[in-house]
Design a protein around this motif. Structure first.
Motif, PDB file in Angstrom:
ATOM      1  N   HIS A 420      30.409  60.762  77.091  1.00 41.73           N
ATOM      2  CA  HIS A 420      30.679  62.357  77.915  1.00 41.73           C
ATOM      3  C   HIS A 420      29.709  63.504  77.498  1.00 41.73           C
ATOM      4  N   GLN A 421      28.991  64.203  78.861  1.00 36.79           N
ATOM      5  CA  GLN A 421      28.255  64.759  77.801  1.00 36.79           C
ATOM      6  C   GLN A 421      28.751  66.001  76.233  1.00 36.79           C
ATOM      7  N   GLU A 422      29.864  66.218  77.158  1.00 43.16           N
ATOM      8  CA  GLU A 422      29.931  67.358  75.665  1.00 43.16           C
ATOM      9  C   GLU A 422      29.713  66.356  74.534  1.00 43.16           C
ATOM     10  N   ASP A 423      30.408  65.103  74.522  1.00 44.11           N
ATOM     11  CA  ASP A 423      30.564  64.408  72.794  1.00 44.11           C
ATOM     12  C   ASP A 423      29.778  63.357  72.749  1.00 44.11           C
ATOM     13  N   ARG A 424      28.368  63.321  73.320  1.00 48.05           N
ATOM     14  CA  ARG A 424      27.098  63.175  72.937  1.00 48.05           C
ATOM     15  C   ARG A 424      26.222  63.429  71.917  1.00 48.05           C
ATOM     16  N   GLY A 425      26.480  64.550  71.615  1.00 45.22           N
ATOM     17  CA  GLY A 425      25.815  65.283  70.526  1.00 45.22           C
ATOM     18  C   GLY A 425      26.654  64.883  69.124  1.00 45.22           C
ATOM     19  N   PRO A 426      27.999  64.756  69.241  1.00 47.72           N
ATOM     20  CA  PRO A 426      29.017  64.721  68.026  1.00 47.72           C
ATOM     21  C   PRO A 426      28.720  63.301  67.815  1.00 47.72           C
ATOM     22  N   GLY A 437      24.334  55.411  56.005  1.00 50.44           N
ATOM     23  CA  GLY A 437      24.732  55.046  55.053  1.00 50.44           C
ATOM     24  C   GLY A 437      26.336  55.779  54.343  1.00 50.44           C
ATOM     25  N   GLU A 438      26.255  56.858  55.169  1.00 51.00           N
ATOM     26  CA  GLU A 438      27.057  57.664  55.048  1.00 51.00           C
ATOM     27  C   GLU A 438      28.229  57.546  55.510  1.00 51.00           C
ATOM     28  N   GLN A 439      30.112  57.156  55.044  1.00 57.55           N
ATOM     29  CA  GLN A 439      31.116  57.430  55.306  1.00 57.55           C
ATOM     30  C   GLN A 439      31.640  57.331  56.303  1.00 57.55           C
ATOM     31  N   ASP A 440      31.492  56.416  57.898  1.00 60.56           N
ATOM     32  CA  ASP A 440      31.915  56.821  58.673  1.00 60.56           C
ATOM     33  C   ASP A 440      33.911  57.353  58.705  1.00 60.56           C
ATOM     34  N   ARG A 441      34.208  58.313  59.337  1.00 58.81           N
ATOM     35  CA  ARG A 441      35.900  58.994  60.057  1.00 58.81           C
ATOM     36  C   ARG A 441      36.071  58.748  60.413  1.00 58.81           C
ATOM     37  N   GLY A 442      35.457  57.564  61.659  1.00 61.86           N
ATOM     38  CA  GLY A 442      36.516  57.402  63.032  1.00 61.86           C
ATOM     39  C   GLY A 442      36.738  58.441  63.803  1.00 61.86           C
ATOM     40  N   GLU A 443      35.347  58.853  64.394  1.00 63.53           N
ATOM     41  CA  GLU A 443      36.389  60.145  65.180  1.00 63.53           C
ATOM     42  C   GLU A 443      35.844  59.279  66.080  1.00 63.53           C
ATOM     43  N   SER A 444      36.760  60.270  67.469  1.00 59.92           N
ATOM     44  CA  SER A 444      37.136  60.375  68.897  1.00 59.92           C
ATOM     45  C   SER A 444      36.175  60.539  69.773  1.00 59.92           C
ATOM     46  N   TYR A 445      36.229  60.277  70.937  1.00 59.89           N
ATOM     47  CA  TYR A 445      34.734  60.775  71.911  1.00 59.89           C
ATOM     48  C   TYR A 445      35.720  60.219  73.453  1.00 59.89           C
ATOM     49  N   ARG A 446      35.297  60.739  74.364  1.00 59.79           N
ATOM     50  CA  ARG A 446      35.029  60.784  75.936  1.00 59.79           C
ATOM     51  C   ARG A 446      34.181  59.600  76.207  1.00 59.79           C
ATOM     52  N   VAL A 447      34.545  58.389  77.256  1.00 63.39           N
ATOM     53  CA  VAL A 447      33.581  57.806  77.819  1.00 63.39           C
ATOM     54  C   VAL A 447      34.389  58.037  79.629  1.00 63.39           C
ATOM     55  N   SER A 453      36.512  57.496  86.121  1.00 58.80           N
ATOM     56  CA  SER A 453      37.522  57.772  84.852  1.00 58.80           C
ATOM     57  C   SER A 453      37.189  57.861  83.724  1.00 58.80           C
ATOM     58  N   VAL A 454      38.023  58.505  82.705  1.00 54.42           N
ATOM     59  CA  VAL A 454      37.448  58.944  81.611  1.00 54.42           C
ATOM     60  C   VAL A 454      38.556  58.812  80.672  1.00 54.42           C
ATOM     61  N   ARG A 455      37.886  57.524  79.555  1.00 54.20           N
ATOM     62  CA  ARG A 455      39.003  56.971  78.212  1.00 54.20           C
ATOM     63  C   ARG A 455      38.402  57.802  76.935  1.00 54.20           C
ATOM     64  N   TRP A 456      39.199  57.890  76.349  1.00 58.62           N
ATOM     65  CA  TRP A 456      39.286  57.927  75.339  1.00 58.62           C
ATOM     66  C   TRP A 456      38.893  56.856  73.507  1.00 58.62           C
ATOM     67  N   ILE A 457      37.735  56.961  73.164  1.00 53.67           N
ATOM     68  CA  ILE A 457      38.397  55.792  72.317  1.00 53.67           C
ATOM     69  C   ILE A 457      37.725  56.684  70.834  1.00 53.67           C
ATOM     70  N   ARG A 458      37.804  55.546  69.800  1.00 53.11           N
ATOM     71  CA  ARG A 458      37.897  56.008  68.212  1.00 53.11           C
ATOM     72  C   ARG A 458      37.453  54.895  67.343  1.00 53.11           C
ATOM     73  N   GLY A 459      35.520  55.255  66.993  1.00 48.08           N
ATOM     74  CA  GLY A 459      34.707  54.489  66.880  1.00 48.08           C
ATOM     75  C   GLY A 459      34.826  54.118  65.151  1.00 48.08           C
ATOM     76  N   ARG A 460      34.220  53.282  64.271  1.00 41.01           N
ATOM     77  CA  ARG A 460      34.002  53.098  63.036  1.00 41.01           C
ATOM     78  C   ARG A 460      32.972  52.938  63.145  1.00 41.01           C
ATOM     79  N   ALA A 461      31.763  52.537  62.629  1.00 44.89           N
ATOM     80  CA  ALA A 461      30.688  51.920  61.789  1.00 44.89           C
ATOM     81  C   ALA A 461      30.311  51.552  60.549  1.00 44.89           C
ATOM     82  N   SER A 462      30.031  50.798  59.987  1.00 42.49           N
ATOM     83  CA  SER A 462      29.108  50.135  59.192  1.00 42.49           C
ATOM     84  C   SER A 462      27.910  50.096  59.208  1.00 42.49           C
ATOM     85  N   PRO A 463      27.542  50.586  58.065  1.00 42.44           N
ATOM     86  CA  PRO A 463      25.532  50.173  58.306  1.00 42.44           C
ATOM     87  C   PRO A 463      25.755  48.463  56.750  1.00 42.44           C
TER      88      PRO A 463
END
Length: 869
Positions: A420-426, A437-447, A453-463
């Protein structure tokens, strides 16, 4: 060591044969690759040639079109033609024919010229007979002309084995189209033109001209066979096969301003002739090189002795995957070679064994990973942080994002375009933080999926970092939390409404106590003041204000689901039909009322008065949404709410329901308004035009009755409110007769009044005494018990508040009846309590009076209870 080669084949022959074979494989592979590349390049060059030839040929063929159009446009301005179209009589005919002949005389290809009237009927013609047109074709040709002075070129037509095409021009007269001039030109190429075109495109390229519809084709000398495939919508190089002629490469082009297409053809075999010649030359060269290599190898092999043959045989054994050694006892150079060979053979065998183990472990690891990644709903991903390109995405990506994995692999940061346009920056900032290498807090975003249709996702990434600490990969997981988000929103909304309801109920209760004292005191003052006393006006205003406040508190009690209901089994159709006249008066004449009542609708259990309030409030809300009039529809129907509906409409429970729907054609609501419509005091009306309690009251009544309500609306599309009440399998109750009004309101009986609020207690006592009753007054349950214990004379009625500190009204009555079983009871309360109400429904047969009440209402209710058998 035994050799696997056939016996009798010496090493002197083996080495030349081996070298010749290797040369053949290498040269053959190179030759095949070179031929494939040359063949591809030849086909590409042929396609480019066809594109150039098609473009140049189209330019040449359409160069004369402007001149033909200009000739027809000039002829259409002839006064003689306009005169004949005005007066199609014999005197005007010769001049009109002369004007048409002037056009035919310009060019030998002008076969015929016709003059049509505005309706498309032929009125004049010169030259040979023109192709016949049916009404539809003539109308299509006329419609291709734009404006009173426009011209157009029509499609190819046949007549007497000849090809023609029309150039049509509108004959304007006084700013209107008076008729049309149609110049039929033959499709024929002169020898000079044919030679010019052949010189341009070459003798190996053919061309066809045909209608865009694909029905008629020509090569400018005669009618030609159409391409064997539909080329009308094909782009680029087209390949097809003509029976008995082989395969062809073709390109098409559309003539601007004319409904024609140009198709150029080139035989595929002729296009590939240079490539085949190249193949023949390279094969001959390869044979020479192989022969020279074989002869040289045979010369060298004669210098190789038996130990080298042994090495060769051992090497073949090793190549077959088996261990092998050779005799290294010799002390010369061949012995040293044999010793080195044996060492190498041991290392090869060891490496082969280790490699087999690693391959097997890798295969097992990959299998486990795929079983995990391809069978869970979450998306596993691996991304290159430098390029943003996805290196791996599990199949769940396509379900969650609605896009193919191939697209994600091909386009860097393809996943970002779905966010979602509003969530791309964060989200991009979080990815960069993970790359550092910073800790991923598991943010939520809209796709946003391609279907909107809009779906909410929660992502976690590790380097994944290399030995230097540089991040070389990002691995992570994406989880679909859309349903969780929806559940959270519904839960928060329910909590908010419940909190507001509790607050509203508490305020209404306290306010009812104050209003009871205010209204009661006002009525007592009115009883004492003479009819001519000017102070009565002020007291009347106090009573009116108190009554209006009482109405507000009743609405607050309805929203908080704390009012007293007297449910009955009702037929919704009867309720709606009985309210028809009332509703028509409420909505006004500019709103059309329409009812759609299902004949087999089931019964519901509800308070009749409260159900009427729901219908009235929804109808008034719909009326206010249609300031310029419209249509109001009330509908009833049976509804079965299944598990799929319940999942989308929590906290609904599945089962059988009766639906009551109220729809309007008004201004509608946006999503923000729809989210707050049931909140108390929320209104979209201008100040002073609404209290904001109408829909809140509906919400409270529906909830207290065990039902559900949902609103559906879009801006400008009206609104629909659907109310669902649980369906009951009982017959509807007959209308209850109103209670018999007492002949008088006064009495002399003894009444025990129990009320903890001093203002209410004082005003209620004065009202009862004004009706002539004797009073025993207690401020608590304990004080009431003491009064009854000390009072030996009869007590005819106890009037008690429901909610009191220490001992509730119900407990007081139970303990008093233990001593005086025939004691009658009347409950008073600003809201209901579990002592006499279970989930807002009063127990049948218990007399109850809602605060605030008037002097007359109190007197009538007391009299009814005392006079009851």
């Amino acid at each position: 060591m035994r050799s696997d080669l056939p016996r009798g084949l010496s090493i002197e022959l083996k080495l030349p044969l081996l070298i010749a074979s290797l040369l053949a494989l290498a040269i053959g592979g190179f030759s095949a690759a070179a031929y494939t590349e040359v063949r591809h390049s030849t086909l590409v060059a042929a396609g480019e040639r066809l594109e150039r030839v098609t473009r140049e040929l189209a330019d040449i063929l359409q160069a004369g079109a402007p001149q033909r159009v200009a000739e027809v446009r000039q002829a259409a301005t002839e006064p003689a033609l306009r005169a004949y179209l005005r007066h199609p009589a014999a005197p005007e005919r010769p001049a009109g024919l002369d004007a048409l002949r002037q056009l035919t005389a310009r060019d030998t290809l002008n076969a015929a010229v016709e003059l049509w009237n505005a309706a498309g009927a032929r009125v004049l013609n010169v030259g040979r007979p023109a192709p016949a047109l049916d009404a539809a074709a003539a109308r299509t040709l006329r419609e291709s002309v734009s404006g009173p002075a426009g011209t157009a070129i029509g499609p190819l037509r046949t007549a007497d084995d000849s090809l023609f095409f029309p150039v049509i021009g509108a004959v304007a007269d006084g700013g209107r189209t008076a008729g049309y001039i149609v110049n039929w030109r033959r499709v024929l190429s002169s020898p000079q033109t044919t030679a010019q075109l052949t010189g341009l495109i070459g003798p190996d390229v053919a061309f066809l001209i045909g209608n865009v519809a694909g029905d008629i084709w020509t090569d400018l000398s005669a009618r030609a066979e159409a391409p064997p495939v539909d080329v009308t919508t094909r782009e680029g190089v087209i390949e097809y096969e003509r029976p008995r002629h082989g395969r062809y490469l073709a390109r098409r082009a559309v003539f601007p301003g004319a409904p024609w297409m140009l198709v150029t053809e080139l035989s595929r075999d002729r296009a590939l002739a240079p490539a085949r010649g190249f193949l023949q030359r390279i094969v001959a060269t390869a044979l020479v090189l192989i022969g020279v290599g074989a002869v040289g190898a045979w010369a060298v092999s004669r210098q190789i002795t038996a130990p080298l043959r042994e090495l060769s045989e051992a090497a073949q054994v090793i190549a077959a995957g088996r261990p092998a050694h050779v005799d290294s006892a010799r002390r010369d150079e061949l012995g040293l070679l044999a010793s080195s060979f044996n060492t190498m053979a041991d290392q090869v065998e060891q490496s082969r064994h280790q490699l087999e183990m690693q391959v097997e472990q890798l295969r097992e690891s990959e299998q486990r990973f795929r079983e995990l990644a391809e069978n869970v709903r979450e998306v596993f991903f691996i991304v290159d942080p430098e390029t943003g390109r996805s290196l791996y995405l599990s199949p769940a990506y396509e379900e969650l994002f609605g896009r193919s994995r191939e697209h994600a692999y091909a386009v860097p940061n393809a996943w970002l375009e779905a966010v979602h346009q509003e969530d791309r920056g964060p989200m991009f900032a979080a990815v960069l933080a993970s790359a550092r290498g910073e800790q991923d807090r598991g943010e939520s975003y809209r796709v946003v999926r391609p279907d909107g249709s809009v779906r909410w996702i929660r992502g976690r990434a590790s380097p994944v970092q290399d030995a230097t600490g540089r991040t070389v990969r990002l691995v992570g997981i994406l989880e679909d939390i859309t349903e969780l988000k929806r559940t959270e929103e519904r839960f928060l909304q329910a909590q908010r409404m419940e909190a507001v309801g509790r607050l509203a109920g508490g305020i209404a209760h306290d306010f009812n106590n104050l209003l009871t004292a205010i209204l009661g005191t006002a009525e007592l003052l009115l009883e004492d003041l003479p009819a001519t006393d000017p102070r009565r006006v002020d007291v009347e205003e106090i009573r009116k204000a108190g009554s209006r406040a009482a109405d507000l508190t009743r609405q607050l009690l309805a929203f908080s689901r704390s009012q007293v209901l007297e449910p009955k089994v009702l037929d919704p159709n009867v309720m709606v039909a009985d309210m028809d006249k009332l509703l028509r008066r409420l909505i006004g004449e500019d709103v059309e009322l329409r009812t759609i009542l299902a004949p087999d609708v089931g019964a519901v259990r509800a308070d009749p008065g409260q159900l009427e309030q729901v219908i009235v409030n929804l109808a008034v809300n719909a009326r206010d949404a249609m300031p310029k009039g419209g249509k109001l529809t009330i509908e009833t129907a049976n509804a079965e709410l299944d598990a799929s509906y319940v999942r989308q409409h929590e906290p609904v429970r599945p089962g059988a329901y009766v639906m009551l729907a109220v729809s309007d054609t008004g201004v509608g609501m946006d999503a923000a308004t729809k989210a707050r419509i049931f909140e108390p005091f929320f209104t979209t009306k201008e100040k002073g035009k609404g209290t904001g309690l109408g829909l809140a009251t509906v919400y409270g009544i529906v909830k207290q009755s065990g039902g559900y309500i949902w609103a559906y609306s879009e801006p400008g599309q009206g609104a629909t409110f659907k109310v669902y009440f649980p369906r009951v399998d009982e017959p509807a109750a007959a209308p209850a007769r109103p209670p018999r009004r007492p002949a008088h309101l006064r009495g002399t009986e003894t009444i025990l009044l129990v009320e903890d609020d001093e203002l209410v207690r004082h005003s209620t006592r004065r009202m009862l005494e004004a009706h002539g009753y004797r009073l025993l007054v207690a401020a608590s349950g304990a004080e009431a018990l003491k009064l009854v214990e000390a009072h030996v004379e009869p007590i005819h009625l106890v009037v008690t508040d429901v909610v009191m500190p220490g001992m509730s009204g119900r407990e007081v009555v139970d303990r008093l009846r233990a001593r005086r079983p025939d004691l009658k009871t009347l409950y008073l309360s600003g809201y209901t309590d579990e002592a006499i109400v279970h989930h807002g429904i009063i127990e049948p047969g218990i007399p109850f009076l809602q605060k605030p009440f008037t002097l007359e209402a109190l007197g009538r209710k007391v009299r009814e209870v005392l006079d009851a058998g």
